[in-house]
Design a protein around this motif. Sequence first.
Motif, PDB file in Angstrom:
ATOM      1  N   SER A 135       0.843  -1.198   0.000  1.00 55.74           N
ATOM      2  CA  SER A 135       0.000   0.000   0.000  1.00 55.74           C
ATOM      3  C   SER A 135       0.878   1.247   0.000  1.00 55.74           C
ATOM      4  CB  SER A 135      -0.885   0.043   1.247  1.00 55.74           C
ATOM      5  OG  SER A 135      -1.679  -1.107   1.373  1.00 55.74           O
ATOM      6  N   THR A 145      -3.273  -2.319  -2.398  1.00 57.88           N
ATOM      7  CA  THR A 145      -4.368  -1.376  -2.243  1.00 57.88           C
ATOM      8  C   THR A 145      -3.913  -0.121  -2.984  1.00 57.88           C
ATOM      9  OG1 THR A 145      -3.645  -0.275  -0.186  1.00 57.88           O
ATOM     10  CG2 THR A 145      -4.885  -2.323   0.027  1.00 57.88           C
ATOM     11  N   ASN A 172      -3.476   4.074   0.700  1.00 60.90           N
ATOM     12  CA  ASN A 172      -3.841   4.005   2.102  1.00 60.90           C
ATOM     13  C   ASN A 172      -4.615   5.259   2.504  1.00 60.90           C
ATOM     14  OD1 ASN A 172      -3.454   2.972   5.003  1.00 60.90           O
ATOM     15  ND2 ASN A 172      -2.626   5.051   5.112  1.00 60.90           N
ATOM     16  N   LEU A 214      -7.069  -3.811  -4.731  1.00 57.41           N
ATOM     17  CA  LEU A 214      -8.125  -3.542  -3.760  1.00 57.41           C
ATOM     18  C   LEU A 214      -8.353  -2.036  -3.674  1.00 57.41           C
ATOM     19  CD1 LEU A 214      -6.932  -5.920  -0.878  1.00 57.41           C
ATOM     20  CD2 LEU A 214      -8.614  -6.427  -2.655  1.00 57.41           C
ATOM     21  N   ASP A 274      -9.654   1.336   1.048  1.00 56.28           N
ATOM     22  CA  ASP A 274      -8.617   1.192   2.065  1.00 56.28           C
ATOM     23  C   ASP A 274      -8.750   2.236   3.175  1.00 56.28           C
ATOM     24  OD1 ASP A 274      -6.555  -0.293   3.133  1.00 56.28           O
ATOM     25  OD2 ASP A 274      -4.961   0.696   2.015  1.00 56.28           O
ATOM     26  N   ALA A 322     -10.790  -2.852   0.347  1.00 51.44           N
ATOM     27  CA  ALA A 322     -10.011  -2.873   1.579  1.00 51.44           C
ATOM     28  C   ALA A 322     -10.638  -1.910   2.583  1.00 51.44           C
ATOM     29  CB  ALA A 322      -8.562  -2.461   1.295  1.00 51.44           C
ATOM     30  N   THR A 377      -7.724  -4.449   6.156  1.00 46.63           N
ATOM     31  CA  THR A 377      -6.290  -4.362   5.874  1.00 46.63           C
ATOM     32  C   THR A 377      -5.477  -3.652   6.947  1.00 46.63           C
ATOM     33  OG1 THR A 377      -6.743  -2.378   4.553  1.00 46.63           O
ATOM     34  CG2 THR A 377      -6.573  -4.475   3.369  1.00 46.63           C
TER      35      THR A 377
END
Length: 496
Positions: A163, A212, A215, A257, A260, A287, A317
């Motif tokens: 990420s 991901t 973040n 994904l 997040d 996520a 996550t």
Amino acid sequence: MKTNYFFYTLFLVIMISCNQKEHKLSVDVYETSEAGNKLTKITDFIPAENAATITLNPDKTFQTITGFGGAFTESSAYLLNKLSQKNRDTIIQAYFSEEGANYSLTRTHMNSCDFSLSQYSYSPVAEDVNLEHFTIKDDMDDLIPMIKDAMKASKDGFKIFASPWTAAPWMKDNNKWVGGKLLPKYYDTWALFFSKYIDAYQAEGIDIWGFTVENEPHGNGDNWESMHFTPKEMTDFVEFHLGPKLEKEGYGDKIILGYDQNREGLKEWVDEMYRSESASKYFDGTAIHWYESTYEVFPEALQYAHNKAPEKYLIETEGCIDSEIPVWQDDAWYWKKEATDWGYDWREPENKYLHPKYAPVNRYARDIIGCLNNWVDGWVDWNMVLDTKGGPNWFENWCVAPVIVDPEKDEVYFTPLYYTMAHFSKYIRPEAKVIEVNNSDKELQVTAAQNTDGSIAVVVFNEGKTKKSFKISLGGKETLINIDAQALQTVMIATK
């Protein structure tokens, strides 16, 4: 006559005993408790009246498990390098060996994050649009050796996804590490960044399972590395840049994904991510984090995300006990309602109810069980190792990890959170299917999954202050189990 009566009685006793054995379910029970058990095998159970019944139905299945685990961060890796080889190996084995927690799903950061020693980027040269100077040299001393040691310790291997917290400042509209947005003219460069990262880690013998996209795209209050996306901006980036780039470079099998961040905002994100077939085909799942509330699971949001894309991943996550300095070698603290999270102090008054004081073990156990019962297929903790201050962390954003170390004294403390994670990661393995559970005692929190070898793992959490008893029932067989007050159990049933 007396002799015949004796043999007749003996025959009845034997038949009753055989009948009882025939209808008794054979189980292995492991418990972690406030009283001091630490994944301890429990064998002696006392008969109890009015025991609850937990009935398992493996014929009705839900999601397929991806895995459980934690994150490789520079902070954790740096601390491992400060310990003796013996203690370093002890921690790695505890997390990744078959005898330990046997982690199967892990995360790491691309570029620096708050749990780095400093701020850095793999693309340090400004206007390097083709990333000719791309380098992972900052990962070579600590992070990559930790991952490699974990790979050696793991018998079954584990998935790792990466990420980014932010692109390098030169790619952003505010030219800063914190906040701001990726400039559209660098969308292709940023997509190339992901491909370069795969190449660089493959060269080190590390296979990246997926990513991901960003973040916490809403940001983090402008505190540490971040980069903002709206749902549309992220979906546009994935549909028109990242997805096609990975496909072109032969990495179309890498998992992407979206989102997040916290569960409360799921609806607007999955609606946008799966807005069309051309966008949806590049998103493999969603996520989520737990920081909106480490007490409330938000089942409606999880159900909505699953129903929007039933075939996609739904993975938690990141989660940790934040805004706390770890308590050193005091198991009792992790079972008491003393810990707070960021929202206890900082949340607006009308939302403070989402952030009560709540025991750290209870947060983890409650959340993982709640997630599994609402279609989540993976749950990843944050830092695996932190020091007694809750760092190191360049922003001094202190948190708690399942394993705390004192590098100056070369000491290691496995907190109750480590054993809590192991109750799931060790016994519910990848590709297991979550199965239907009918539980007559709503004060017990329960989930269950059937592994590919046929075994069934039932996780039961009693967060109450009194001992309880329950019967596990499966296919006409049952067995009575006692669970201590403030205790987490994993009940393993071999069906073959």
